[in-house]
Structures are given as structure tokens and as C-alpha cells.
Design a protein around this motif. Structure first.
Motif, mmCIF file in Angstrom:
data_model
loop_
_atom_site.group_PDB
_atom_site.id
_atom_site.type_symbol
_atom_site.label_atom_id
_atom_site.label_comp_id
_atom_site.label_asym_id
_atom_site.label_seq_id
_atom_site.Cartn_x
_atom_site.Cartn_y
_atom_site.Cartn_z
ATOM 1 N N ARG A 112 0.536 -1.333 -0.220
ATOM 2 C CA ARG A 112 0.093 0.033 0.196
ATOM 3 C C ARG A 112 0.911 1.532 0.212
ATOM 4 N NH1 ARG A 112 -5.807 2.113 2.470
ATOM 5 N NH2 ARG A 112 -6.066 3.409 1.249
ATOM 6 N N PHE A 113 1.570 1.385 0.643
ATOM 7 C CA PHE A 113 2.691 2.654 0.766
ATOM 8 C C PHE A 113 3.072 2.376 -0.450
ATOM 9 C CE2 PHE A 113 7.425 3.721 1.535
ATOM 10 C CZ PHE A 113 6.926 5.224 1.862
ATOM 11 N N ASP A 114 4.061 1.814 -1.120
ATOM 12 C CA ASP A 114 4.949 1.828 -2.354
ATOM 13 C C ASP A 114 3.765 2.361 -3.370
ATOM 14 O OD1 ASP A 114 7.025 0.930 -0.946
ATOM 15 O OD2 ASP A 114 6.550 -1.466 -1.970
ATOM 16 N N VAL A 163 2.789 5.516 -3.025
ATOM 17 C CA VAL A 163 4.457 6.880 -3.508
ATOM 18 C C VAL A 163 4.007 6.743 -5.054
ATOM 19 C CG1 VAL A 163 6.866 6.737 -3.578
ATOM 20 C CG2 VAL A 163 5.157 6.386 -0.918
ATOM 21 N N ALA A 164 3.820 5.429 -5.777
ATOM 22 C CA ALA A 164 3.584 5.619 -7.059
ATOM 23 C C ALA A 164 3.057 6.262 -7.575
ATOM 24 C CB ALA A 164 3.426 4.332 -7.164
ATOM 25 N N ALA A 208 2.386 9.082 2.620
ATOM 26 C CA ALA A 208 1.666 7.573 2.020
ATOM 27 C C ALA A 208 2.232 7.488 3.589
ATOM 28 C CB ALA A 208 3.008 6.818 1.215
ATOM 29 N N LEU A 209 3.296 7.353 4.222
ATOM 30 C CA LEU A 209 3.117 6.418 6.045
ATOM 31 C C LEU A 209 2.467 7.705 6.530
ATOM 32 C CD1 LEU A 209 4.407 5.181 7.908
ATOM 33 C CD2 LEU A 209 5.684 7.345 7.791
#
Length: 66
Positions: free
Chosen positions: A41-43, A46-47, A55-56
Motif C-alpha cells: 500500500r505504501f509503495d 508513492v507510485a 504515504a506513511l
């Protein structure tokens, strides 16, 4: 609970501990797999254009819920 005062007996405490120990390998595996969801989910955030801090914060607030 055997006693009317609601307190557990030593045998009941031991049974609880034994159950916890028996479940530990499954809990550890669950944490390992769920951490992959959080990272994915974080990645993805960011994408999609969020910076790492944003994102965090989203992952912290919403977890893996959509």
C-alpha cells in the motif's frame, strides 16, 4: 472461571498461556504476511504521487483498508 469472584485459577492461567504459545507460529506468519500488504500500500501510494511522509501517514491512519 471456577470461582464466584471471577478470578482465574492457576490451572486456567496455565491453559491460557499454553494456548498462546501454541498460536505463536501462526501469529508470526500472520504478521509477516500482513506487513507485505502494508508495504504494498505504501509503495502504491508513492507510485501514485504521494511523498513518503504522506504515504506513511495514510497507511498509519487507514492501514490496508480501502
Amino acid at each position: 472461571m471456577d470461582k464466584p469472584n471471577g478470578k482465574l485459577t492457576p490451572i486456567e492461567w496455565q491453559m491460557l498461556i499454553d494456548d498462546l504459545v501454541a498460536q505463536m507460529p501462526f501469529q508470526i506468519k500472520l504478521y509477516a504476511e500482513s506487513s507485505k500488504l502494508f508495504k504494498a500500500r505504501f509503495d502504491a501510494l508513492v507510485a501514485a504521487g504521494f511523498n513518503a511522509q504522506q504515504a506513511l501517514e495514510i497507511v498509519k491512519a487507514r492501514g490496508v483498508d480501502i
